[in-house]
Design a protein around this motif. Structure first.
Motif, short mmCIF file in Angstrom:
data_model
loop_
_atom_site.label_atom_id
_atom_site.label_comp_id
_atom_site.label_asym_id
_atom_site.label_seq_id
_atom_site.Cartn_x
_atom_site.Cartn_y
_atom_site.Cartn_z
N HIS A 188 -6.24 9.09 -0.69
CA HIS A 188 -5.49 8.34 0.31
C HIS A 188 -4.35 7.55 -0.31
O HIS A 188 -3.19 7.84 -0.05
CB HIS A 188 -6.49 7.44 1.08
CG HIS A 188 -5.87 6.53 2.08
ND1 HIS A 188 -6.58 5.93 3.08
CD2 HIS A 188 -4.60 6.07 2.21
CE1 HIS A 188 -5.77 5.18 3.81
NE2 HIS A 188 -4.56 5.24 3.30
N HIS A 238 0.85 -1.20 0.00
CA HIS A 238 0.00 0.00 0.00
C HIS A 238 0.88 1.25 0.00
O HIS A 238 1.71 1.41 0.89
CB HIS A 238 -0.88 -0.05 1.25
CG HIS A 238 -1.63 1.21 1.53
ND1 HIS A 238 -2.35 1.89 0.57
CD2 HIS A 238 -1.78 1.93 2.68
CE1 HIS A 238 -2.90 2.96 1.13
NE2 HIS A 238 -2.57 3.01 2.40
N HIS A 297 1.37 5.64 -0.74
CA HIS A 297 0.76 6.98 -0.71
C HIS A 297 1.59 7.88 -1.62
O HIS A 297 2.33 8.71 -1.13
CB HIS A 297 0.82 7.57 0.70
CG HIS A 297 -0.11 6.99 1.70
ND1 HIS A 297 -0.50 7.67 2.82
CD2 HIS A 297 -0.73 5.79 1.79
CE1 HIS A 297 -1.31 6.93 3.56
NE2 HIS A 297 -1.46 5.77 2.96
ZN LIG Z 1 -2.81 4.34 3.96
#
Ligand SMILES: [Zn+2]
Length: 200
Positions: free
Chosen positions: A169, A93, A95
């Motif tokens: 996000h 994940h 950003h």
């Molecule tokens: Zn996050």
């Protein structure tokens, strides 16, 4: 643990590309499936400095297995859900600036459509640049159990998706192995930046 060394190396590389700044983002890999055990990056740690001993082992309720002072990431439940839905071996994940921008720019469409790029062939199972990749966009939330449910539903609706965006996000992707998950993030970050810079 070899998996922890691998996660730390991926974190360092992604941090260097500006995808995990300010302790953001998180990484996990399956240690064993029955019962499920995940190696997971801890919360609040600089991902450019992440070391293997800092990597946590968690169960399928995001509880730490064994003695460890670290705190599991708030987003651990999302990783667990993705592992279960996709039989993934690793979930990553990021950003990045471009995934953040596009996750808001295309939110009204419900997703980002990416097509025509040679780099699409880096996604597992894709053989031609004529492939159309649809990256669903899910509204962001701090209610992790509810968000995990929404993610489960979205992944079922989009069985071919190699990743998804949380609005304003970040990006989630996964793979059968850590190497494949890393490749998918690299490909998707490349494609999102290409799409973002050209504005089409
Ligand atoms: Zn996050």
């Amino acid at each position: 643990m070899e998996i922890a060394v691998g996660l730390a190396a991926v974190a360092k590389g992604f941090y260097g590309r500006g995808w995990l700044w300010g302790t953001s983002g998180n990484l996990s890999a399956v240690v064993q499936r029955e019962p499920l055990r995940l190696a997971m990056s801890p919360s609040g740690v600089d991902k450019g400095e992440l070391t293997a001993p800092q990597v946590l082992e968690i169960d399928d309720h995001a509880r730490i297995v064994g003695a460890h002072k670290g705190k599991p990431s708030d987003e651990s439940l999302l990783h667990i859900r993705i592992v279960k839905e996709r039989s993934a071996g690793a979930v990553l994940h990021t950003h990045s600036i471009w995934n953040t921008i596009l996750s808001d720019r295309y939110a009204a469409d419900g997703g980002v459509k990416i097509e025509g790029y040679e780099m699409l062939k880096g996604l597992q199972g894709v053989r031609t640049h004529e492939h159309t990749e649809w990256l669903p966009i899910i509204e962001n939330s701090q209610d992790m159990p509810a968000l995990a449910e929404t993610i489960g539903k979205t992944l079922n609706e989009h069985k071919d998706a190699h990743g998804f965006l949380l609005r304003s996000h970040g990006l989630y992707s996964w793979g059968e192995t850590l190497a494949q998950a890393k490749r998918h993030i690299e490909i998707l970050e490349f494609l999102l930046e290409a799409k973002g810079r050209t504005g089409v």
